[in-house]
Design an enzyme around this catalytic site. Structure first.
Site, mmCIF file in Angstrom:
data_model
loop_
_atom_site.group_PDB
_atom_site.id
_atom_site.type_symbol
_atom_site.label_atom_id
_atom_site.label_comp_id
_atom_site.label_asym_id
_atom_site.label_seq_id
_atom_site.Cartn_x
_atom_site.Cartn_y
_atom_site.Cartn_z
ATOM 1 N N ASN A 73 -34.518 -4.986 -7.498
ATOM 2 C CA ASN A 73 -33.529 -4.480 -8.445
ATOM 3 C C ASN A 73 -32.396 -5.480 -8.616
ATOM 4 O O ASN A 73 -32.134 -6.308 -7.733
ATOM 5 C CB ASN A 73 -32.913 -3.170 -7.931
ATOM 6 C CG ASN A 73 -33.936 -2.082 -7.721
ATOM 7 O OD1 ASN A 73 -34.524 -1.582 -8.655
ATOM 8 N ND2 ASN A 73 -34.148 -1.708 -6.457
ATOM 9 N N HIS A 84 -16.143 -0.153 1.746
ATOM 10 C CA HIS A 84 -15.918 -1.542 1.342
ATOM 11 C C HIS A 84 -14.746 -2.166 2.093
ATOM 12 O O HIS A 84 -13.940 -1.485 2.720
ATOM 13 C CB HIS A 84 -15.709 -1.652 -0.168
ATOM 14 C CG HIS A 84 -14.460 -1.005 -0.678
ATOM 15 N ND1 HIS A 84 -14.413 0.307 -1.095
ATOM 16 C CD2 HIS A 84 -13.187 -1.480 -0.837
ATOM 17 C CE1 HIS A 84 -13.194 0.604 -1.500
ATOM 18 N NE2 HIS A 84 -12.427 -0.450 -1.343
ATOM 19 N N ASP A 86 -11.453 -4.724 1.972
ATOM 20 C CA ASP A 86 -10.397 -5.313 1.144
ATOM 21 C C ASP A 86 -9.968 -6.635 1.761
ATOM 22 O O ASP A 86 -9.456 -6.669 2.889
ATOM 23 C CB ASP A 86 -9.173 -4.395 1.081
ATOM 24 C CG ASP A 86 -9.387 -3.150 0.244
ATOM 25 O OD1 ASP A 86 -10.379 -3.103 -0.505
ATOM 26 O OD2 ASP A 86 -8.561 -2.232 0.348
ATOM 27 N N HIS A 90 -7.054 -9.404 -2.647
ATOM 28 C CA HIS A 90 -7.167 -8.222 -3.505
ATOM 29 C C HIS A 90 -5.803 -7.829 -4.063
ATOM 30 O O HIS A 90 -5.720 -7.198 -5.113
ATOM 31 C CB HIS A 90 -7.771 -7.076 -2.685
ATOM 32 C CG HIS A 90 -7.864 -5.769 -3.393
ATOM 33 N ND1 HIS A 90 -8.269 -5.642 -4.698
ATOM 34 C CD2 HIS A 90 -7.607 -4.497 -2.965
ATOM 35 C CE1 HIS A 90 -8.266 -4.370 -5.046
ATOM 36 N NE2 HIS A 90 -7.850 -3.652 -4.023
ATOM 37 N N HIS A 217 -1.619 -1.595 0.650
ATOM 38 C CA HIS A 217 -2.124 -2.830 0.048
ATOM 39 C C HIS A 217 -1.048 -3.916 0.091
ATOM 40 O O HIS A 217 -1.318 -5.065 0.482
ATOM 41 C CB HIS A 217 -2.545 -2.583 -1.402
ATOM 42 C CG HIS A 217 -3.829 -1.835 -1.565
ATOM 43 N ND1 HIS A 217 -3.900 -0.460 -1.476
ATOM 44 C CD2 HIS A 217 -5.084 -2.268 -1.812
ATOM 45 C CE1 HIS A 217 -5.154 -0.084 -1.673
ATOM 46 N NE2 HIS A 217 -5.897 -1.158 -1.877
#
Length: 268
Positions: A73, A84, A86, A90, A217
């Site tokens: 695929n 996930h 970071d 980012h 963040h």
């Protein structure tokens, strides 16, 4: 049949670890959510590029396209979908601290500790972790390690339902996270390498209204630290003593990557 692999045949610490994995005295716990078209994706505010959901594009399935023998695929997804990693770049504050391909490998395998806030999140989905909570944890369990701080919130129980996972209304998403002061303290005052959470991102759902906006963040990635999101099975980890393995794809210029997160846990 008894395995011939023992500490004697592979001496030293790694030999003992190999033997412990084989006899089950060290368990490998999967902390990763399944990645599929049903994986929740964070909707971004108008004006920001949307995060593409995960999708498989079938290229061949034991047919002429695969020489009648292979299945493969194409992958289509955003970097920040599912469980996930970071990377610092980012966020604009981490622009000089590197992409996901440049993360030192010794930071991808590190001690992990768990702070359990499930009861408080059950009472208030907008709960945010405070410095006082982490100082209280340290008084009971010792200092935070040069490793991963994992925040067990129970939110992963919602992870198969986009609406429940985002828990949004007209005021925004209502999911737990950390205060701006707490994010700054972790970034500047602790040896923690990164923070792992069960929610869709490392910030609280309403963190767009914090100062600065999205402080986890802003502060963590700005301090060359990392985030791991959408973790599961944190209830199977001890408060201290686990080792986390979180290896993202080595994507050049990548701001993040889906990751298979695992924990090594001593049993018995």
């Amino acid at each position: 049949m008894t395995s011939p692999y023992t500490a004697a045949t592979a001496p030293g610490i790694l030999g003992a670890l190999g033997a412990a994995l084989l006899d089950g005295s060290v368990e490998v716990v999967d902390l990763t959510a399944p990645l599929s078209a049903a994986t929740p994706v964070l909707p971004l505010p108008p004006g920001m590029a949307p995060i593409p959901p995960f999708a498989l594009e079938e290229l061949a399935r034991y047919d002429a396209a695969g020489g009648d023998i292979s299945y493969q695929n194409g992958l289509h997804t955003g970097e920040h979908v599912g469980t996930h990693f970071d990377a610092p770049c980012h966020w604009i504050t981490g622009i000089d601290h590197g992409d996901v391909a440049s993360v030192p490998v010794d930071r991808l395998v590190a001690p992990a500790v768990v702070i359990d806030v499930t009861a408080r999140v059950a009472e208030d989905p907008d709960f945010v972790l405070q410095v006082a909570d982490l100082r209280a944890w340290e008084r009971e369990h010792g200092g935070l390690p040069r490793g991963w701080l994992l925040v067990r919130s129970g939110w992963s129980s919602r992870g198969d339902d986009q609406a429940a996972f985002l828990n949004a209304d007209e005021t925004g998403p209502h999911t737990p996270g950390m205060s701006a002061e707490c994010a700054r303290w972790i970034a500047e005052e602790t040896p923690v390498l990164g923070v792992g959470v069960e929610t869709i991102g490392i910030d609280a759902g309403l963190a767009f209204a914090f100062e600065p906006p999205f402080p986890a963040h802003h502060h963590l990635l700005g301090a060359a630290k990392y985030g791991l999101t959408q973790l599961r099975n944190l209830d199977r980890l001890p408060v201290t003593g686990a080792v986390l393995v979180g290896a993202p794809l080595k994507i050049v210029h990548g701001s993040g990557s889906p990751v298979r997160a695992l924990a090594l846990v001593a049993r018995g």
